[in-house]
Design a protein around this motif. Structure first.
Motif, PDB file in Angstrom:
ATOM      1  N   ALA A  75      50.452   4.354 -64.229  1.00 13.49           N
ATOM      2  CA  ALA A  75      49.331   3.456 -64.495  1.00 13.49           C
ATOM      3  C   ALA A  75      49.458   2.230 -63.607  1.00 13.49           C
ATOM      4  N   LEU A  76      48.376   1.877 -62.948  1.00 14.51           N
ATOM      5  CA  LEU A  76      48.362   0.661 -62.141  1.00 14.51           C
ATOM      6  C   LEU A  76      47.978  -0.473 -63.061  1.00 14.51           C
ATOM      7  N   ASP A  77      48.933  -1.349 -63.269  1.00 11.03           N
ATOM      8  CA  ASP A  77      48.761  -2.340 -64.319  1.00 11.03           C
ATOM      9  C   ASP A  77      49.441  -3.646 -63.918  1.00 11.03           C
ATOM     10  N   ILE A 107      43.740   3.948 -62.141  1.00  4.01           N
ATOM     11  CA  ILE A 107      43.286   2.568 -61.906  1.00  4.01           C
ATOM     12  C   ILE A 107      42.193   2.250 -62.938  1.00  4.01           C
ATOM     13  N   GLY A 108      42.303   1.118 -63.581  1.00  7.20           N
ATOM     14  CA  GLY A 108      41.322   0.748 -64.598  1.00  7.20           C
ATOM     15  C   GLY A 108      40.030   0.215 -63.992  1.00  7.20           C
ATOM     16  N   GLY A 109      39.074  -0.040 -64.856  1.00  2.34           N
ATOM     17  CA  GLY A 109      37.820  -0.657 -64.422  1.00  2.34           C
ATOM     18  C   GLY A 109      37.984  -2.173 -64.457  1.00  2.34           C
ATOM     19  N   CYS A 126      52.908  -2.324 -60.716  1.00  2.00           N
ATOM     20  CA  CYS A 126      52.135  -3.522 -60.372  1.00  2.00           C
ATOM     21  C   CYS A 126      52.313  -3.796 -58.880  1.00  2.00           C
ATOM     22  N   PHE A 127      51.236  -4.134 -58.192  1.00  2.00           N
ATOM     23  CA  PHE A 127      51.323  -4.397 -56.750  1.00  2.00           C
ATOM     24  C   PHE A 127      51.643  -5.859 -56.459  1.00  2.00           C
ATOM     25  N   SER A 128      51.220  -6.731 -57.361  1.00  2.00           N
ATOM     26  CA  SER A 128      51.370  -8.163 -57.116  1.00  2.00           C
ATOM     27  C   SER A 128      50.923  -8.869 -58.391  1.00  2.00           C
ATOM     28  N   LYS A 129      51.257 -10.156 -58.497  1.00  2.00           N
ATOM     29  CA  LYS A 129      50.775 -10.911 -59.663  1.00  2.00           C
ATOM     30  C   LYS A 129      49.272 -11.181 -59.533  1.00  2.00           C
ATOM     31  N   MET A 130      48.751 -10.962 -58.329  1.00  2.00           N
ATOM     32  CA  MET A 130      47.321 -11.208 -58.100  1.00  2.00           C
ATOM     33  C   MET A 130      46.485 -10.041 -58.600  1.00  2.00           C
ATOM     34  N   THR A 131      45.293 -10.349 -59.094  1.00  2.00           N
ATOM     35  CA  THR A 131      44.369  -9.301 -59.544  1.00  2.00           C
ATOM     36  C   THR A 131      43.449  -8.925 -58.387  1.00  2.00           C
ATOM     37  N   PHE A 132      43.362  -7.626 -58.101  1.00  2.00           N
ATOM     38  CA  PHE A 132      42.482  -7.150 -57.036  1.00  2.00           C
ATOM     39  C   PHE A 132      41.300  -6.408 -57.653  1.00  2.00           C
ATOM     40  N   PRO A 133      40.139  -6.420 -56.969  1.00  2.00           N
ATOM     41  CA  PRO A 133      38.999  -5.663 -57.494  1.00  2.00           C
ATOM     42  C   PRO A 133      39.336  -4.170 -57.504  1.00  2.00           C
TER      43      PRO A 133
HETATM   44  C1  LIG Z   1      39.941  -5.945 -61.845  1.00  2.00           C
HETATM   45  S1  LIG Z   1      41.402  -5.169 -62.347  1.00  2.00           S
HETATM   46  C2  LIG Z   1      41.393  -5.405 -64.104  1.00  2.00           C
HETATM   47  C3  LIG Z   1      41.885  -6.715 -64.524  1.00  2.00           C
HETATM   48  C4  LIG Z   1      42.073  -6.791 -66.005  1.00  2.00           C
HETATM   49  N1  LIG Z   1      41.774  -8.124 -66.421  1.00  2.00           N
HETATM   50  C5  LIG Z   1      43.528  -6.449 -66.378  1.00  2.00           C
HETATM   51  O1  LIG Z   1      44.251  -7.340 -66.799  1.00  2.00           O
HETATM   52  O2  LIG Z   1      43.919  -5.297 -66.237  1.00  2.00           O
HETATM   53  C6  LIG Z   1      40.995  -3.464 -62.280  1.00  2.00           C
HETATM   54  C7  LIG Z   1      42.155  -2.520 -62.131  1.00  2.00           C
HETATM   55  O3  LIG Z   1      42.686  -2.624 -60.823  1.00  2.00           O
HETATM   56  C8  LIG Z   1      44.083  -2.373 -60.850  1.00  2.00           C
HETATM   57  N2  LIG Z   1      44.760  -3.570 -60.321  1.00  2.00           N
HETATM   58  C9  LIG Z   1      44.189  -4.708 -59.838  1.00  2.00           C
HETATM   59  N3  LIG Z   1      45.131  -5.547 -59.389  1.00  2.00           N
HETATM   60  C10 LIG Z   1      46.330  -4.943 -59.575  1.00  2.00           C
HETATM   61  C11 LIG Z   1      47.682  -5.277 -59.287  1.00  2.00           C
HETATM   62  N4  LIG Z   1      48.012  -6.440 -58.724  1.00  2.00           N
HETATM   63  N5  LIG Z   1      48.657  -4.392 -59.601  1.00  2.00           N
HETATM   64  C12 LIG Z   1      48.356  -3.199 -60.179  1.00  2.00           C
HETATM   65  N6  LIG Z   1      47.093  -2.821 -60.477  1.00  2.00           N
HETATM   66  C13 LIG Z   1      46.093  -3.673 -60.173  1.00  2.00           C
HETATM   67  C14 LIG Z   1      44.465  -2.063 -62.293  1.00  2.00           C
HETATM   68  O4  LIG Z   1      44.483  -0.672 -62.502  1.00  2.00           O
HETATM   69  C15 LIG Z   1      43.333  -2.716 -63.059  1.00  2.00           C
HETATM   70  O5  LIG Z   1      43.135  -2.091 -64.305  1.00  2.00           O
END
Ligand SMILES: C[S@@+](CC[C@H](N)C(=O)[O-])C[C@H]1O[C@@H](n2cnc3c(N)ncnc32)[C@H](O)[C@@H]1O
Length: 159
Positions: A75-77, A107-109, A126-133
Motif C-alpha cells: 500500500a502506498l501510504d 494507490i489511494g484516491g 511511503c515515498f516522502s513526507k510530502m503528499t503527491f497528487p
Molecule cells: C492525494 S494522496 C491522499 C492524501 C490523503 N490525505 C492521505 O493521507 O492518504 C492520494 C494517494 O497518493 C499516494 N501518495 C501520495 N503521496 C504519497 C507519498 N508521499 N508516499 C506514498 N504514497 C503517496 C497514496 O496512495 C495516497 O493514498
C-alpha cells in the motif's frame, strides 16, 4: 514477476497518460504489468468527515475486490516506511526470492486508502513526507519500479 498497480481515478491529462505508456513499455522487458484503474467516488466540496470516510471505504471495497488472496500487497501510504531506490529494488528482489511473484501496489484516491485496504496490505510504503497528487504519483511509482529493475540488473540508468 507479475506486478499490478491498483489505482483510484481515471487519468485525465494527456501528458500523464503518455508517461504511463512510456514506463509501461519500458517495464514490459522485466515483468508482466497490469494497471487497474477504478472509478473514484464523487466527493462533494462540503463533504463531512463521516461522508469522506464512507467514500474512502467504498473506494477501499472496490480495491479489495481486485486483490487475490495470494498476492503480496504494497500500500502506498504516507504513514508507511520510507525506502531508498536501492532498498526498493532489493525489496522487490527479495519478494521474488521468497516466492511472492505477484505484487500488487495500491494507490489511494484524493482521500487516501481505507483502513480495510491498509489492514490487507503486507507492506506500507511511503515515498516522502510530502503528499503527491494520486495521478502524478502513479507515474512516480512506475518510474521507481523501473529504476528498481535497472538497479537489480546492474544496468545503466540509476545514478
Ligand atoms: C492525494 S494522496 C491522499 C492524501 C490523503 N490525505 C492521505 O493521507 O492518504 C492520494 C494517494 O497518493 C499516494 N501518495 C501520495 N503521496 C504519497 C507519498 N508521499 N508516499 C506514498 N504514497 C503517496 C497514496 O496512495 C495516497 O493514498
Amino acid at each position: 514477476m507479475k506486478i499490478e498497480v491498483i489505482c483510484v481515478g481515471k487519468l485525465k491529462e494527456k501528458y500523464l497518460v503518455q508517461a504511463i505508456d512510456e514506463y509501461s513499455k519500458r517495464l514490459s522487458r522485466y515483468c508482466k504489468l497490469n494497471i487497474i484503474e477504478l472509478a473514484d467516488e464523487k466527493t462533494p466540496d462540503n463533504a463531512s468527515v463521516k461522508e469522506e470516510l464512507i467514500i474512502k471505504e467504498r473506494e477501499g471495497e472496490k480495491i479489495l475486490a481486485k486483490i487475490s488472496d495470494s498476492a503480496y500487497v504494497i500500500a502506498l501510504d504516507l504513514q508507511g516506511r520510507m525506502l531508498s531506490s536501492e532498498e526498493l529494488a532489493h525489496f522487490m528482489l527479495d519478494c521474488g526470492i521468497k516466492g511472492n511473484s505477484h505484487l500488487i501496489f495500491t494507490i489511494g484516491g484524493s482521500l487516501g486508502l481505507s483502513d480495510a485496504v491498509l489492514k490487507r496490505a503486507n507492506y506500507k510504503l511511503c515515498f516522502s513526507k510530502m503528499t503527491f497528487p494520486h495521478q502524478l504519483f502513479r507515474v512516480m511509482l512506475l518510474e521507481q519500479i523501473y529504476r528498481g529493475y535497472r538497479i537489480n540488473n546492474g544496468e545503466p540508468y540509476h545514478k
